[in-house]
Design an enzyme around this catalytic site. Structure first.
Site, mmCIF file in Angstrom:
data_model
loop_
_atom_site.group_PDB
_atom_site.id
_atom_site.type_symbol
_atom_site.label_atom_id
_atom_site.label_comp_id
_atom_site.label_asym_id
_atom_site.label_seq_id
_atom_site.Cartn_x
_atom_site.Cartn_y
_atom_site.Cartn_z
ATOM 1 N N LYS A 6 6.960 11.342 0.090
ATOM 2 C CA LYS A 6 6.560 10.635 1.332
ATOM 3 C C LYS A 6 7.774 9.988 1.994
ATOM 4 C CE LYS A 6 5.484 6.540 0.693
ATOM 5 N NZ LYS A 6 5.943 5.160 0.694
ATOM 6 N N LEU A 55 0.838 -1.207 0.000
ATOM 7 C CA LEU A 55 0.000 0.000 0.000
ATOM 8 C C LEU A 55 0.869 1.251 0.000
ATOM 9 C CD1 LEU A 55 -2.641 -1.255 2.588
ATOM 10 C CD2 LEU A 55 -2.872 -1.157 0.114
ATOM 11 N N PRO A 56 0.273 2.427 -0.294
ATOM 12 C CA PRO A 56 1.107 3.623 -0.451
ATOM 13 C C PRO A 56 1.859 4.069 0.812
ATOM 14 C CG PRO A 56 -1.034 3.949 -1.503
ATOM 15 C CD PRO A 56 -1.104 2.656 -0.736
ATOM 16 N N THR A 99 6.390 0.881 1.888
ATOM 17 C CA THR A 99 7.396 1.696 2.585
ATOM 18 C C THR A 99 6.652 2.646 3.516
ATOM 19 O OG1 THR A 99 8.819 1.644 0.638
ATOM 20 C CG2 THR A 99 9.320 3.293 2.312
ATOM 21 N N LYS A 142 15.275 0.908 4.296
ATOM 22 C CA LYS A 142 14.641 1.348 3.039
ATOM 23 C C LYS A 142 14.592 2.883 2.951
ATOM 24 C CE LYS A 142 11.917 1.573 -0.554
ATOM 25 N NZ LYS A 142 12.460 1.415 -1.899
#
Ligand code: NAD
Length: 295
Positions: free
Chosen positions: A246, A65-66, A96, A171
């Site tokens: 983001k 998911l975003p 992420t 990440k």
């Protein structure tokens, strides 16, 4: 072969799900986009009407998911998916998101006897399609071993970064560096072109020189330099500039939390903040548009 629930079939999740089907797993999928569901159905997945329906009978649930808010609202709360998933199920979140969000979901999962790992990925949409992603896992080593057969069907490098949330920290550090070298690559190419160079020739020179980096070599931001790159298809698909923004926000949060300065990361965050106003949906290599002289 195992029964897998897959939630989130976007630019990354779509091709990752296809690779699990190709490896012989039975997939029940859910996404908010009817087009994404249709593509998965055509490839052999069973389409579920809700996340709760997707996880019925699944040994493993995967989400892609975003951002943090999507993952927290999927799993947590009285209506959240953790309340629907059978104890003993392995949950792999590949999104992420903030390390703190991952830890929060992992703790709530553990309280219900569900095993949760964070497994964000690197490698882009090309890596997702080719099944060559890098998985960066946070959680118990034993949980990673349970996840390995699934992850191997979607990627070729699997790293154990540490405990819960550690995959996200690694990440976030990686993507901050990616944003910095993408902006630097765009800046260098624009400088060369503005001073009369052919962007293809300049790229060939820098790939064999000390400016060599992943953005230049495999994801060139200048249109027409590489046929396969998002730059050569109008920056469609790929990794959205708003998603990069983001991730740079997550790096800024981690910087504040730890007192570790990130001056270049903050500069990249500001560049992506400006750029995302106009071009948030375009691939992140479109940052080169900030530098190009109007023609
Ligand atoms: P995307 O926007 O293409 O896909 C997200 C998908 O999630 C969409 O199909 C959307 O409909 C779906 N979705 C949103 N909310 C949902 C919900 N509540 N229930 C079900 N489905 C829902 O994003 P993406 O590019 O696939 O990225 C996904 C994640 O992977 C992000 O965290 C991103 O930062 C990360 N990532 C992306 C890339 C890349 O190159 N695109 C590379 C590495 C990591």
């Amino acid at each position: 072969m195992s029964n897998i629930a897959f939630i989130g079939l976007g630019n990354m999740g779509g091709p990752m799900a296809l690779n699990l089907i190709k490896a012989g797993h039975a997939l029940r999928v859910f996404d908010l986009s009817p087009a994404a569901l249709e593509a998965a159905r055509a490839a052999g997945a069973t389409v579920a009407a809700s996340p709760a329906e997707a996880v019925q009978g699944a040994q493993t649930a995967i989400s892609m998911l975003p951002a943090s808010r999507h993952v927290e609202s999927l799993y947590l709360g009285t209506d959240g998916l953790l309340a629907q998933i059978a104890p003993g199920t392995l949950v792999i979140d590949c999104s992420t998101i903030a390390p703190a969000s991952s830890r929060k979901v992992a703790e709530a999962a553990q309280a219900r006897g569900i095993v949760f790992i964070d497994a964000p990925v690197s490698g882009g949409t090309a890596g997702a399609a080719a099944g060559t992603l890098t998985f960066i896992v946070g959680g118990e080593a034993g949980a990673l071993e349970r996840a390995r057969p699934c992850l191997s069907a979607m990627g070729k490098n699997i790293f154990h970064a540490g405990g819960s949330g550690a995959g996200q920290v690694a990440k976030i550090a990686n993507n901050m560096l990616l944003a910095i070298h993408m902006a630097g690559t765009a800046e260098a190419l624009a400088l060369g072109v503005a001073n009369g160079l052919d962007p293809k020739v300049l790229s060939e020179i820098m790939v064999k020189s000390s400016g060599r980096n992943w953005s230049l070599e495999l994801y060139n931001p200048w249109p027409g330099v590489q046929d396969h790159a998002p730059a050569s298809r109008g920056y469609q698909g790929g990794f959205g500039s708003s998603l990069m923004l983001k991730d740079l926000g997550l790096a800024a949060e981690a910087s504040i939390a730890s007192g570790s300065p990130i001056p270049l990361g903050e500069l990249a965050r500001n560049l992506y903040g400006l750029h995302s106003h106009a071009a948030g949906a375009l691939d992140f290599s479109s940052i080169v548009q900030l530098y190009r002289k109007p023609v």
